[in-house]
Design a protein around this motif. Structure first.
Motif, short mmCIF file in Angstrom:
data_model
loop_
_atom_site.label_atom_id
_atom_site.label_comp_id
_atom_site.label_asym_id
_atom_site.label_seq_id
_atom_site.Cartn_x
_atom_site.Cartn_y
_atom_site.Cartn_z
N ALA A 200 56.11 37.03 35.04
CA ALA A 200 56.27 36.41 36.51
C ALA A 200 56.81 37.68 37.37
CB ALA A 200 57.55 35.46 36.43
N VAL A 204 56.81 35.66 45.25
CA VAL A 204 55.28 35.16 45.15
C VAL A 204 54.72 35.60 46.55
CG1 VAL A 204 55.32 33.53 43.42
CG2 VAL A 204 56.05 32.93 45.68
N PRO A 251 42.55 37.14 42.90
CA PRO A 251 42.21 35.77 42.27
C PRO A 251 40.93 35.56 42.06
CG PRO A 251 43.95 35.69 44.06
CD PRO A 251 43.04 37.07 44.12
N GLN A 304 47.05 39.30 41.33
CA GLN A 304 47.36 38.50 39.95
C GLN A 304 47.58 39.34 38.94
OE1 GLN A 304 44.61 35.22 39.00
NE2 GLN A 304 46.31 33.91 38.03
N GLN A 324 48.79 35.67 32.10
CA GLN A 324 48.58 35.70 33.64
C GLN A 324 49.83 35.34 34.58
OE1 GLN A 324 44.74 34.26 34.62
NE2 GLN A 324 43.51 36.04 34.16
N SER A 325 49.97 35.94 35.45
CA SER A 325 50.97 35.44 36.40
C SER A 325 50.43 34.60 37.51
CB SER A 325 51.64 36.77 37.04
OG SER A 325 50.68 37.34 38.02
N GLU A 326 51.31 34.07 38.30
CA GLU A 326 50.72 33.28 39.56
C GLU A 326 50.17 34.44 40.72
OE1 GLU A 326 53.89 31.12 41.22
OE2 GLU A 326 55.41 32.13 40.03
#
Length: 495
Positions: A200, A204, A251, A304, A324-326
């Motif tokens: 994480a 974000v 992305p 990402q 994978q992270s956000e």
């Protein structure tokens, strides 16, 4: 005495002729034994006996040599150094063996089988025709009668159970069948695979580096620092980790870069250890926990992250699943038009510029200053197009009568900021008085018979501007026309 012995053998009834008797007497005298020879020395008799025994032994040895069978090679021992190995500790199976009469062996062949008989290792071949091969020299000793190999490592890292088979292929000239031997069962154990259970980002949404947060922009995200986006993760079973692969992507899947962290101690590869880059942020216990690891990604855009654990002794197995992270967004610094001036004064939406007929059309100077980040783009339209964040230009007015200059600023994500200025030229004296020289003809509106030398008074035409002004008083939507009668300094147009 000899005569008495002959007499004992004579039969009394046999009649012997005198001539025969005379001959027999002569023969008896002739065959009388000679004197006994002297005995030989004892050493000569012993020497003769020894020579006879030696001759018999040599003959026996010669017969054995031609009738002997050459020695056959055999596998005297084949055993693993231990019955269980753990791939997580970088352990691999090791075999020891002992072979008799190695000079009679041309080739050694080593194979490994699963308990169901499936071939899982090898065959690995060692050529002994020219002596010990190079890959066996560190582990084997060979004499005329014995080949001894101790703890020969086998490149076998796949977990499972194995039984090894060693085959001797004798020299072709011996015409002997292969010799085989099997080892005891060996188990190669594998610890649980490492797994990324969490990945994480610390935030974000970031603002671009250098963004100033004020009371008016208190709702904005904190700006990214020089360390860039920071991420945290948790990995299970770190004792079986070889490396960690951290990859950053867009992305849409486009890879921007990545970094590999080695989790093995350079001095002791069997032990897990943190690299220098992770020591300030991570700790290893029953899990590997890392917090706030800097990535260096600080440019405006979307990112990402993907973390892949690489286990030890991977061989031909597939990598464990990556996590994978956000998506993380670094927003651009807000753009602002700090200044936009015409001839040094704050730009107004519209200017009316008086131009006398026959006079050159004046120009003007436009200047601007824009505040923004790395993605800020400034355009001055219709020309010259893209310009810097700050500048000034001298521009002419269009002879068509209307000129529009547009300052357009964008940050690449949000709607652009636009400031436009329109310049419109006009004739300040649209109805000039007409002077006609007096000649022989009459002048309209003049007096008949007036002397020719006296000039006629100019005829003042009806002023439509006044009418338009009066009309405007009654119609608020009529166009402004009193600029024609106002002094130029009131127009604030110093071109």
């Amino acid at each position: 005495m000899a005569g008495s012995q002959i007499e004992q053998w004579q039969e009394p009834e046999l009649q012997v002729d005198e001539s025969v008797e005379t001959a027999a007497t002569a023969a008896a005298i002739t065959l009388a034994p000679a004197p006994a020879p002297l005995p030989r020395p004892r050493w000569q008799r012993r020497l003769a006996i020894a020579a006879g025994i030696g001759a018999l032994g040599g003959l026996g040895a010669l017969l054995w040599w031609f009738g002997r069978t050459p020695p056959h090679p055999h596998i005297l021992d084949l055993s693993p150094s231990q019955s269980q190995y753990a791939t997580a500790q970088a352990e691999i199976p090791q075999l020891s063996w002992q072979v008799s009469y190695p000079r009679q062996v041309e080739t050694l062949v080593l194979r490994g089988y699963a308990p169901d008989g499936t071939l899982t290792y090898g065959p690995e071949t060692f050529d002994l025709s020219q002596g010990l091969p190079t890959n066996l020299l560190p582990y084997c000793d060979q004499t005329r009668r014995l080949l001894t190999c101790r703890e020969v490592p086998l490149e076998l890292r796949r977990p499972g159970q194995y039984r090894f088979e060693l085959t001797l292929l004798p020299n072709i000239a011996l015409n002997l069948p292969p010799v085989r031997a099997e080892s005891s069962l060996v188990t190669v154990a594998d610890l649980p695979q490492p797994t990324v259970v969490e990945l994480a980002p610390d935030q974000v949404i970031y603002s671009e580096a250098g963004t100033q947060i004020s009371a008016a922009t208190a709702d904005m995200a904190p700006p990214v620092t020089e360390a860039g986006i920071q991420v945290s993760w948790i990995v299970t079973n770190p004792q079986s980790l070889q490396d960690l692969l951290l990859v950053v992507k867009r992305p849409d899947g486009t890879t921007l870069g990545g970094r590999r962290f080695s989790l093995r101690d350079p001095q002791n590869p069997t032990q897990v250890a943190l690299p220098d880059a992770l020591q300030p942020f991570c700790q290893i216990q029953d899990r590997l926990i890392c917090q706030g690891v800097p990535t260096g990604m600080l440019e405006v855009g979307q990112y990402q992250f993907e973390l892949t654990p690489v286990p030890v002794n991977l061989s031909d197995r597939e990598l464990p699943a990556a996590r994978q992270s956000e998506v993380v967004n670094i927003e651009p610094r807000p753009v602002r038009i700090a200044a936009f001036t015409i001839n040094g004064n704050e730009a107004q939406p519209k200017y009316l510029v008086p131009v006398e007929p026959g006079q050159p059309i004046p120009g003007f100077q436009v200047a601007w200053r824009v505040e923004g980040g790395s993605t800020a783009k400034v355009e001055l339209l219709p020309s010259p197009g893209t310009v810097g964040l700050q500048g000034a230009l001298s521009m002419p007015l269009s002879p068509a009568g209307t000129t529009t200059v547009t300052l357009r600023v964008t940050d690449g994500q949000n709607p652009p900021l636009v400031r436009a200025v329109t310049f419109e030229t006009f004739n300040p004296r649209p109805n000039q008085p007409v002077v006609i020289n007096q000649g022989s003809g009459a002048v309209p509106g003049g007096r008949e018979g007036a002397p020719a030398s006296q000039p006629a008074a100019p005829v003042r035409s009806r002023d439509p501007l006044g009418e338009s002004l009066r009309d405007r008083e009654s119609s608020p939507n009529a166009p402004l026309s009193d600029l024609q009668t106002r002094p130029l300094e009131d127009l604030n147009l110093q071109f």
